[in-house]
Design a protein around this motif. Structure first.
Motif, mmCIF file in Angstrom:
data_model
loop_
_atom_site.group_PDB
_atom_site.id
_atom_site.type_symbol
_atom_site.label_atom_id
_atom_site.label_comp_id
_atom_site.label_asym_id
_atom_site.label_seq_id
_atom_site.Cartn_x
_atom_site.Cartn_y
_atom_site.Cartn_z
ATOM 1 N N ASN B 27 7.327 6.329 1.200
ATOM 2 C CA ASN B 27 6.045 5.977 0.589
ATOM 3 C C ASN B 27 5.716 4.504 0.807
ATOM 4 O O ASN B 27 4.578 4.146 1.081
ATOM 5 C CB ASN B 27 6.070 6.247 -0.923
ATOM 6 N N ARG B 30 4.596 3.976 4.297
ATOM 7 C CA ARG B 30 3.283 4.526 4.620
ATOM 8 C C ARG B 30 2.164 3.740 3.932
ATOM 9 O O ARG B 30 1.081 3.589 4.489
ATOM 10 C CB ARG B 30 3.225 6.014 4.214
ATOM 11 N N GLN B 31 2.442 3.215 2.762
ATOM 12 C CA GLN B 31 1.407 2.441 2.058
ATOM 13 C C GLN B 31 1.180 1.074 2.671
ATOM 14 O O GLN B 31 0.069 0.555 2.630
ATOM 15 C CB GLN B 31 1.827 2.249 0.600
ATOM 16 N N ARG B 540 -5.633 -2.775 1.588
ATOM 17 C CA ARG B 540 -4.526 -3.253 0.748
ATOM 18 C C ARG B 540 -4.070 -4.625 1.214
ATOM 19 O O ARG B 540 -3.801 -5.522 0.424
ATOM 20 C CB ARG B 540 -3.337 -2.280 0.863
#
Lengths: 619, 619
Positions: B27, B30-31, B540
């Protein structure tokens, strides 16, 4: 023009009796895509604000999308939009059947109807030719009879009819538009708008095919989907349709019962899919190109005399006219479903309005004096059936109830508003916000009020959008009852995907992932689109609809739920559970911020600019 | 763990002399994806704010991405990040070469260096093993010598070295980190941070390959790219490198000349790609797996004695140390380039700082007393060369100039600040905001100040991102000089794409479209990613860097351009043209709104929540 489109939008001015054709450029098609995208664009761009929804100045838009009419399951749909007589704001509804594909084959991607005919008319569209024809002989007839009469009158096979019924003629505020007799564009009162224009029906026949940029890709996706559906022919949607969810919904206190007072119904087994399949089902049917066959056709003998022509009750109808009215008489519900179809009134709004009247009656706010002697208690199936008739005909108390719960409650006074279960004037469908608070937030901020057709369900996050979000690490499993910022994010992402489906136009029940959808759109159009672009179209879509409502004077105060959902259940598995006011207010503000609206819920100029729709600021 | 990653991040605590390994879950990967994504995450998450950038509490992060080390053109890159000693805010730089791929082969995706060694050290990483080794014998030596010494000391072939030079040792605020002698992570002063930690170099050797989820897809994309590059071997980047743009930039008043006073240089032909190719080029070289070979290697005889080892001047260097200093002596510029490489100082900041000193000198703000007798006029190549030495060694006026223009101007006073051409303390690269106002806006809002590595150019909208936007109908051809909301949208979309490249990590000069990139990432990782997900990673990325700067106390007032660019050119094709203050202020506010920051330039809570990085609010 990209493949998948005709590049032609038909305009009909009923006041002047003229028609014309717009040919927008490909940029328009790519920015707004189709379906809801077109509708939201035209309504915002071409109305000025303040129109009477039932006046000739309202516009009624029928829109297909690039997928409509392509031979793949899920493609037999269109959207219908206008300023809503229920909400006085943005109105739209989507619908399946065969008519939408036929419209595409006849050469048009959309129809914009303006003005009002002097006397009843219908449209006849065949391969690009359009005629406005007299419909005085059709007025007052059932949808079934009208379709038959039109097909006979025009002659030859393959004619598809979209129409209103007596409900639309009489401008019942929640009248619907009906495709092919048993498919309803139910929500937002689009049938009343059509009726106000004296337009009874639109008959179409076309012989074109939808041109595909890459038929190989499209056919391969279509075949895979067909195979996937065939593999589970005897289960799920193919076996039970949407009604399959009813028993499970009851378990989680999500089966609205007695005007949303309860989430569970003691008569659940009598109105379940099993009961329907066993007792009244004749066969299942479906939409253009779709082997899912999720729609029931039922038959019931004396005294109800229900025929398969009008289909049968699906989940929303079974809840609204059944459990929500405290009724477990399956056959009576089938009859009510038939009458709603024959008269063209929305089964959801009809059921919720009748339940409202029943609760008023049980609380002494309405009496036998008001009802003409009827005992309007919950569970009284005969009274329910009689009210369906009276609403469609606007007879007796039906005239008041034909206005919908919001207006009726205001008229009645005496605290009736507490029992009017609507958001922005649109009756709440059969999903309980206390059980699905994310969906409740969706009702709250939706441009069409309480609408289940572009919001997603707190218990369904394991599918579609969430699969992708999970893989991306931005999905967190949020308990169904939670209304956190994470839940808001899921609601938004899910809702944007639903909006994409409504633009494409594609059925939400056909199992198809977003990446396959991108491949399909590219295969049809020859574009090189992606999920990002589809999401931008969806953002445009919700932003334009929001701007429409802002122009109509709606404010943050209109983004709220009925008091009932802020009150705890007093029984069942969710006993004591309610939506908390402060959580709902916070979630609403978080939603605003995430989608680029200011704290009053107005789209920011920067959001409009980012989406390339600065013109919205002027509109 | 997805293919394409080692799943291991090396931590080195130089104060304690210890190392450890983090293994984040998929995770996380991928983030944040890699490169800038990792750097922005770790700097924001692990620093507290208020640190001395040159103190042991700063962290220095080297990060690869999923594409790094994959055998495809453009994959030989990594990013370096730390709190910047130039800006006192978020710092990062990206770099090519061979070291980054070797680090991946050695088993790590990133290195986080903390603390400060008691005496000079270097790291030796081989197939997962890490040693902290003494580097006292390397201190003070050129980068060329140090690489040779380390390779000899460790023995065997295939050792790749990333290092600082004397500039970094001496903590010149714009010292850079050098890969493989002639590839520089130039901006933000990352070399000074490395020097402050007494870390001279990181030597790596690895024998692993990057595992691919679908080698067939990756190889086919790699081959197509190789063929595309081969097809134009004798033109463009392969023939001229970035220097190929110089003459064209001069034509549009975009060749910074005499400290950005002018946009055109009368000596343009003497420092052009043609001149370099004809007079000093030995050969061209490039990065890992890349046949583009865009980097020149040059040789010059007496008195400059330039050797091919240090490469040759590319566009930024030729502008900064050439036209911007009023110098047309190609050989002297080659020498300056070599010395900057040997000492590890950023050629852009070095050139702009020298130009600043020259303008101060010409205006009597600096005198021969200050310069130790040097006549610091524009065009004085020998003085420029001498200053390069003095800056790297911090000798004489070099000590002051090693602080960068912002600090030097403050120290000098007397109006010198007018000649300090920087944003947030970072010297402006060789693209003129008056000629490219969109890029000027990029400098204004960039987390690293005037940085050309994640902003895009007003004249380049016909490529990459804009092709897609054009097709979508949301691209409008905006005149280069316009600074409208439409331009802001293009700047944001372009910049987000550049950030995606910096996370992947992938070269911006290799011709590769976004849809192929999606296929590549999926082929490498086995994910099912898309452009939407990549854009969310980029959002992000910019949001985390912004939050870092907010924490450091930067405000809206820091988002501004030097006065020079708000002053009209007094000659050339853009005579009379300046960036208008009110337009810049408006564009900045529009940018804030579009990316989800409030009117003070702070990311909104809703944006953080939407991106799934609520933790940033606490950081």
């Amino acid at each position: 023009m990209a493949n998948g489109y005709n590049g032609k939008i038909l305009r009909v001015d009923l006041s002047r009796g003229t028609t014309s054709v717009d040919e927008p450029d490909e940029n328009f098609y790519r920015q707004y895509l189709g379906g809801s995208g077109f509708i939201n664009y035209f309504l915002l761009k071409e109305l000025k604000g303040g129109e009477d929804p039932l006046g000739p100045e309202n516009k009624l838009v029928f829109a297909t999308g690039p997928v409509t009419g392509v031979p793949i399951a899920g493609s037999g749909r269109n959207n219908v939009g206008a300023k809503s007589p229920l909400t006085n704001g943005h109105g739209s509804a989507d619908v399946g059947g065969f008519w939408s594909a036929e419209l595409k084959f006849a050469g048009y991607d959309a129809i914009i109807v303006d003005g009002k005919a002097k006397s009843p008319v219908y449209l006849w569209i065949e391969d690009g030719n359009v005629e406005i024809k007299d419909a005085q002989h059709l007025w007052g007839k059932t949808t079934g009879d009208v379709q038959k009469l039109i097909q006979k009158e025009l002659g030859g096979g393959g004619i598809r009819v979209c129409q209103i019924g007596m409900g639309g003629e009489n401008q019942v505020r929640y009248a619907c538009v009906i495709n092919d007799i048993n498919h309803a564009a139910g929500r937002s009162g689009m049938g009343a708008v059509m009726g106000s224009k004296n337009l009874r029906a639109i008959a179409v026949r076309g012989h074109q095919k939808v041109e595909l940029a890459d038929a190989k890709v499209v056919n391969s996706l279509a075949k895979a989907l067909r195979d996937a559906i065939a593999a589970r022919r005897d289960t799920g949607m193919s076996k039970n349709g949407t009604l399959g969810g009813l028993v499970g919904f009851n378990t989680i206190s999500n089966l609205p019962t007695r005007n949303f007072k309860y989430g569970q119904f003691e008569g659940v087994d009598k109105i379940s899919a099993d009961a329907l399949n066993e007792k009244v089902l004749v066969r299942r049917s479906g939409c253009y190109a779709c082997p899912l066959r999720c729609k029931p056709e039922v038959a019931v003998g004396e005294p109800y005399n229900v025929v398969p022509l009008y289909g049968g009750p699906e989940y929303e109808t079974m809840g609204a006219l059944g459990s929500n009215c405290g009724i477990d008489n399956l056959e009576a519900i089938c009859k009510a479903n038939q009458q709603c179809g024959a008269y063209g009134i929305d089964t959801i709004a009809t059921g919720v309005t009748i339940a409202f009247a029943m609760e008023c009656f049980e609380n002494g706010i309405l009496t036998q004096k008001d009802t003409g002697g009827m005992k309007l208690n919950f569970g009284n199936a005969e009274a329910m059936l009689q009210l369906v008739e009276m609403i469609a005909r606007k007879e007796g108390i039906g005239e008041l109830l034909a206005e919908g719960t919001a207006r009726a409650a205001k008229e009645i006074g005496k605290g009736a508003e507490e029992f009017a279960i609507h958001v922005k004037g649109q009756e709440v469908p059969m999903h309980e916000p206390r059980s699905k608070p994310g969906l409740g937030l969706g009702y709250t901020v939706s441009p069409t009020g309480a609408d289940h057709c572009h919001n997603i369900h707190d218990h369904m996050y394991s599918t579609r959008v969430s699969e992708r979000m999970k893989a991306m690490g931005i999905f967190e499993a949020v308990p169904p009852q939670e209304l956190s910022a994470t839940k808001v994010k899921l609601v938004i992402n899910g809702s944007l995907w639903q909006h994409a489906l409504n633009c494409l136009v594609f059925c939400m029940f056909v199992p198809f992932t977003s990446d396959k959808m991108v491949d399909l759109v590219n295969g049809i159009t020859g574009w090189n689109t992606d999920y990002w672009e589809l999401m931008k179209v969806s953002e445009r879509c919700i932003t334009m609809a929001r701007a429409f409502n802002v122009r109509e004077g709606m404010t943050k105060a209109d983004d709220w739920l009925p008091k009932r959902f802020l009150t705890p259940f007093d029984s069942g598995p969710l006993k004591g559970v309610a939506i908390k006011e402060e959580e709902l207010a916070q979630a609403r503000d978080t939603y605003y911020g995430m989608v680029g609206w200011d704290n009053d819920g107005k789209p920011t100029l920067e959001k409009l600019q980012e989406l390339g729709i600065e013109w919205v600021a002027e509109a």
